[in-house]
Design an enzyme around this catalytic site. Structure first.
Site, PDB file in Angstrom:
ATOM      1  N   CYS A 164       0.875  -1.171   0.000  1.00 21.43           N
ATOM      2  CA  CYS A 164       0.000   0.000   0.000  1.00 21.43           C
ATOM      3  C   CYS A 164       0.911   1.219   0.000  1.00 21.43           C
ATOM      4  O   CYS A 164       1.822   1.293  -0.818  1.00 21.43           O
ATOM      5  CB  CYS A 164      -0.969  -0.028   1.179  1.00 21.43           C
ATOM      6  SG  CYS A 164      -0.199  -0.335   2.792  1.00 21.43           S
ATOM      7  N   GLY A 185       2.909   0.404   3.953  1.00 21.75           N
ATOM      8  CA  GLY A 185       3.077  -1.042   4.076  1.00 21.75           C
ATOM      9  C   GLY A 185       2.868  -1.570   5.482  1.00 21.75           C
ATOM     10  O   GLY A 185       3.390  -2.635   5.811  1.00 21.75           O
ATOM     11  N   TRP A 186       2.074  -0.859   6.315  1.00 21.86           N
ATOM     12  CA  TRP A 186       1.895  -1.363   7.674  1.00 21.86           C
ATOM     13  C   TRP A 186       0.426  -1.387   8.116  1.00 21.86           C
ATOM     14  O   TRP A 186       0.127  -1.575   9.279  1.00 21.86           O
ATOM     15  CB  TRP A 186       2.743  -0.610   8.668  1.00 21.86           C
ATOM     16  CG  TRP A 186       2.602   0.897   8.711  1.00 21.86           C
ATOM     17  CD1 TRP A 186       1.495   1.643   8.435  1.00 21.86           C
ATOM     18  CD2 TRP A 186       3.625   1.816   9.083  1.00 21.86           C
ATOM     19  NE1 TRP A 186       1.743   2.965   8.600  1.00 21.86           N
ATOM     20  CE2 TRP A 186       3.051   3.119   9.014  1.00 21.86           C
ATOM     21  CE3 TRP A 186       4.947   1.695   9.484  1.00 21.86           C
ATOM     22  CZ2 TRP A 186       3.771   4.279   9.308  1.00 21.86           C
ATOM     23  CZ3 TRP A 186       5.654   2.854   9.784  1.00 21.86           C
ATOM     24  CH2 TRP A 186       5.080   4.118   9.695  1.00 21.86           C
ATOM     25  N   ASP A 187      -0.525  -1.196   7.181  1.00 24.33           N
ATOM     26  CA  ASP A 187      -1.951  -1.313   7.494  1.00 24.33           C
ATOM     27  C   ASP A 187      -2.636  -2.291   6.526  1.00 24.33           C
ATOM     28  O   ASP A 187      -2.914  -3.430   6.870  1.00 24.33           O
ATOM     29  CB  ASP A 187      -2.635   0.060   7.426  1.00 24.33           C
ATOM     30  CG  ASP A 187      -2.236   0.965   8.587  1.00 24.33           C
ATOM     31  OD1 ASP A 187      -2.425   0.557   9.744  1.00 24.33           O
ATOM     32  OD2 ASP A 187      -1.752   2.083   8.324  1.00 24.33           O
ATOM     33  N   ARG A 188      -2.898  -1.825   5.323  1.00 25.29           N
ATOM     34  CA  ARG A 188      -3.547  -2.690   4.328  1.00 25.29           C
ATOM     35  C   ARG A 188      -2.655  -3.857   3.923  1.00 25.29           C
ATOM     36  O   ARG A 188      -3.139  -4.974   3.683  1.00 25.29           O
ATOM     37  CB  ARG A 188      -3.911  -1.850   3.096  1.00 25.29           C
ATOM     38  CG  ARG A 188      -5.040  -0.881   3.324  1.00 25.29           C
ATOM     39  CD  ARG A 188      -5.146   0.148   2.205  1.00 25.29           C
ATOM     40  NE  ARG A 188      -4.113   1.167   2.304  1.00 25.29           N
ATOM     41  CZ  ARG A 188      -4.049   2.241   1.509  1.00 25.29           C
ATOM     42  NH1 ARG A 188      -4.956   2.401   0.558  1.00 25.29           N
ATOM     43  NH2 ARG A 188      -3.100   3.139   1.661  1.00 25.29           N
ATOM     44  N   ARG A 244      -3.768   3.559  15.945  1.00 24.75           N
ATOM     45  CA  ARG A 244      -5.027   3.151  15.299  1.00 24.75           C
ATOM     46  C   ARG A 244      -6.137   2.967  16.332  1.00 24.75           C
ATOM     47  O   ARG A 244      -7.284   3.339  16.100  1.00 24.75           O
ATOM     48  CB  ARG A 244      -4.830   1.864  14.501  1.00 24.75           C
ATOM     49  CG  ARG A 244      -3.747   1.913  13.424  1.00 24.75           C
ATOM     50  CD  ARG A 244      -3.958   3.064  12.444  1.00 24.75           C
ATOM     51  NE  ARG A 244      -2.973   3.062  11.380  1.00 24.75           N
ATOM     52  CZ  ARG A 244      -2.108   4.029  11.148  1.00 24.75           C
ATOM     53  NH1 ARG A 244      -2.084   5.095  11.924  1.00 24.75           N
ATOM     54  NH2 ARG A 244      -1.257   3.963  10.139  1.00 24.75           N
TER      55      ARG A 244
END
Length: 537
Positions: A329, A332-335, A381
């Site tokens: 994404c 590179g650390w959520d989706r 989050r």
């Protein structure tokens, strides 16, 4: 950066013969406690917090070693990437003798290390292309998107001044134009260089398919393009790769998921927003076998969209092509971990990877390695209510069917041409425990059990031998599908129970609706997990 070769660990039962009991392994509850308190940073792994992280990393290495021979790329103090594991695992081949002869790595770790060092500047926050799953000799990789001019030259200057470092906070506050960067830089070829090394790394890992989850072509902050992506590279450096633009909502959208009491059904992303400019684009040859109307993607709710994207990714890695896959994404650390984790769990549930790991073990591995050690900002989050991490594991209930099974394709390839199908009599030859629940809508046998003449019977293994070869193959396949459902449900149940006793219940008090507390409390009471120690999961 040094690579260390690691063989498969000894079998789990081998330690029981020792006179001294082995030290208790860190549990999921302990992991979630640490995860919900702080974001992982490789350079901060010292002191009390560091010892906890070291135990988590050690546990991950042990779990990887159960089924794979691997090498370790050292990232001590975040020298390569500040939010990647201190010990980055490169899986070389499955450690069983049978699989060892079938698939062996053609990658030299020293060469890989060199390419990583040279290419890390090419991507946002230095999050280079990193292989994380090995499936039938193919590497499934993750990364951030490509760095734009602002980040590339800004980071280069920062590293030059301070002789290295991993502070990536500047990227959100940089306020210069691309033209300024180009003029100020004495090395006009830097852009070509780093992307060239990025491409060399992709090719070295035999990656052909690049799946971009960004909903924008370039990330814009303060009026400038902070990041870019392969699909809009003006020089078309990535033209030799198969590029897929599969836009998926960012973590902010999952605030709406929480506000709807964690109901993803009917939740549709607003594609009319100004910053959304990346259309869905998939080569036709990858979609023809999926029976999905991709033109309707903007009308899909969150469940449909996640399901269809996962089907696409599974279809790519399960093809006859020997090429690997990159998923990314923006940072590179959520989706990215969402889909990496779903891929890992789906393939594991089919018995195709991590074959010796139990549900609690594969759950620990994917939470620790795919999410925590790769820098997911769970603390941030949670504070904003962007529950993408919770969504990932709660979503497992939506991928239990054969539509998501890699065994489906493998079975179709292996069946003889004369096979006429699977009859009711064939189903009756299965042992009762292989049939699944008569009431479960997800069971492959729920529609035939009550009318089946052998529904109340109990059959032994020898009875299966009477089934014709083709039907016997299908019988085994159907039993495996039922096992898939059971395994995924066990992982989801274990996650919800541990989450409710750590992260979830803490969020219940300040929540006006008490949605997460009520949801998880009802589940925990319903399945009987209340009172179970989360450290044992």
């Amino acid at each position: 950066m040094a690579g260390a070769r690691a063989a498969a660990a000894t079998s789990p039962g081998s330690s029981s013969s020792s006179s001294n009991p082995p030290p208790q392994e860190p549990g999921l509850g302990e992991l979630l406690e640490e995860f919900s308190r702080t974001q992982y940073r490789a350079k901060d792994c010292s002191g009390t917090g560091g010892s906890k992280v070291e135990r988590i990393e050690k546990r991950c290495l042990e779990l990887f070693g159960r089924d794979y021979c691997y090498s370790v790329i050292q990232n001590v103090n975040g020298d390569i990437c500040g939010h990647y594991p201190q010990h980055i695992v490169f899986l070389e081949y499955e450690s069983s003798e049978k699989e060892k002869d079938t698939f062996q790595s053609t990658v030299q770790v020293s060469k890989l290390q060199d390419l990583v060092n040279r290419s890390k500047m090419a991507r946002c926050r230095g999050r280079f292309v990193c292989p994380v799953i090995l499936f039938r000799g193919k590497h499934i990789c993750r990364s951030a998107t490509l760095a734009g001019w602002g980040e590339l030259y800004g980071r280069t200057g920062y590293n030059y001044i301070f002789s290295g470092g991993a502070d990536d906070a500047w990227a959100d506050a940089e306020d210069v134009t691309e033209e300024d960067c180009a003029l100020r830089s004495s090395d006009t070829h830097l852009f070509d260089k780093v992307r060239g090394y990025d491409i060399k790394l992709l090719r070295y890992l035999s990656v052909k398919y690049i799946c971009d989850l960004m909903v924008e072509n370039k990330k814009v902050k303060f009026g400038m393009n902070v990041t870019s992506s392969e699909k809009v590279d003006k020089a078309q450096r990535y033209a030799d790769f198969t590029l897929l633009s599969i836009p998926y909502p960012g973590c902010e959208f999952f605030k709406e998921y929480k506000d709807r009491d964690y109901m993803a059904e009917g939740l549709i992303f607003n594609w009319k927003q100004d910053y959304v400019d990346a259309p869905l684009s998939i080569p036709d040859f990858l979609t023809c076998s999926l029976n999905i109307d991709w033109s309707q993607y903007q009308s899909w709710d969150l469940v449909q969209q996640t399901q269809n994207y996962l089907k696409l990714l599974l279809s790519i890695i399960n093809s006859d092509d020997d090429s690997g896959l990159l998923v990314h994404c923006i940072s590179g650390w959520d989706r990215t971990p969402l889909f990496i984790s779903l891929l890992r769990l789906s393939l594991w549930a089919d018995g195709l990877i991590h074959t010796s790991l139990k549900p609690a073990e594969i759950l620990y591995l994917t939470v620790a390695y795919d999410w925590f050690l790769f820098g997911h900002m769970l603390v941030d989050r949670l504070s904003k209510g962007e529950e993408i991490f919770f969504f990932c594991f709660n979503f497992l209930k939506h991928i239990i069917s054969e539509e998501f099974s890699a065994l489906k394709t493998q079975r179709r390839k292996s069946l003889p041409a004369r096979d006429a199908g699977f009859t009711l009599e064939d189903i009756c030859m299965l042992r009762r425990k292989d049939r699944g629940s008569t009431t479960s809508l997800g069971s492959d046998f729920s529609l035939v059990m009550e009318s089946s003449p052998g529904a109340a019977g109990s059959f032994i293994y020898e009875a299966v031998e009477l089934v014709p070869a083709g039907a016997q193959t299908q019988a085994a396949w159907l039993a495996a599908l039922n096992e898939r459902e059971t395994r995924l449900q066990e992982v989801r149940s274990a996650f919800l129970a541990a989450y409710s006793s750590t992260v979830g219940l803490r969020a219940a008090a300040p929540s006006p609706s008490g949605a997460i507390g009520g949801l998880l409390e009802q589940f925990v009471r319903g399945v009987g997990f209340r009172g179970t120690s989360s450290s044992t999961l």
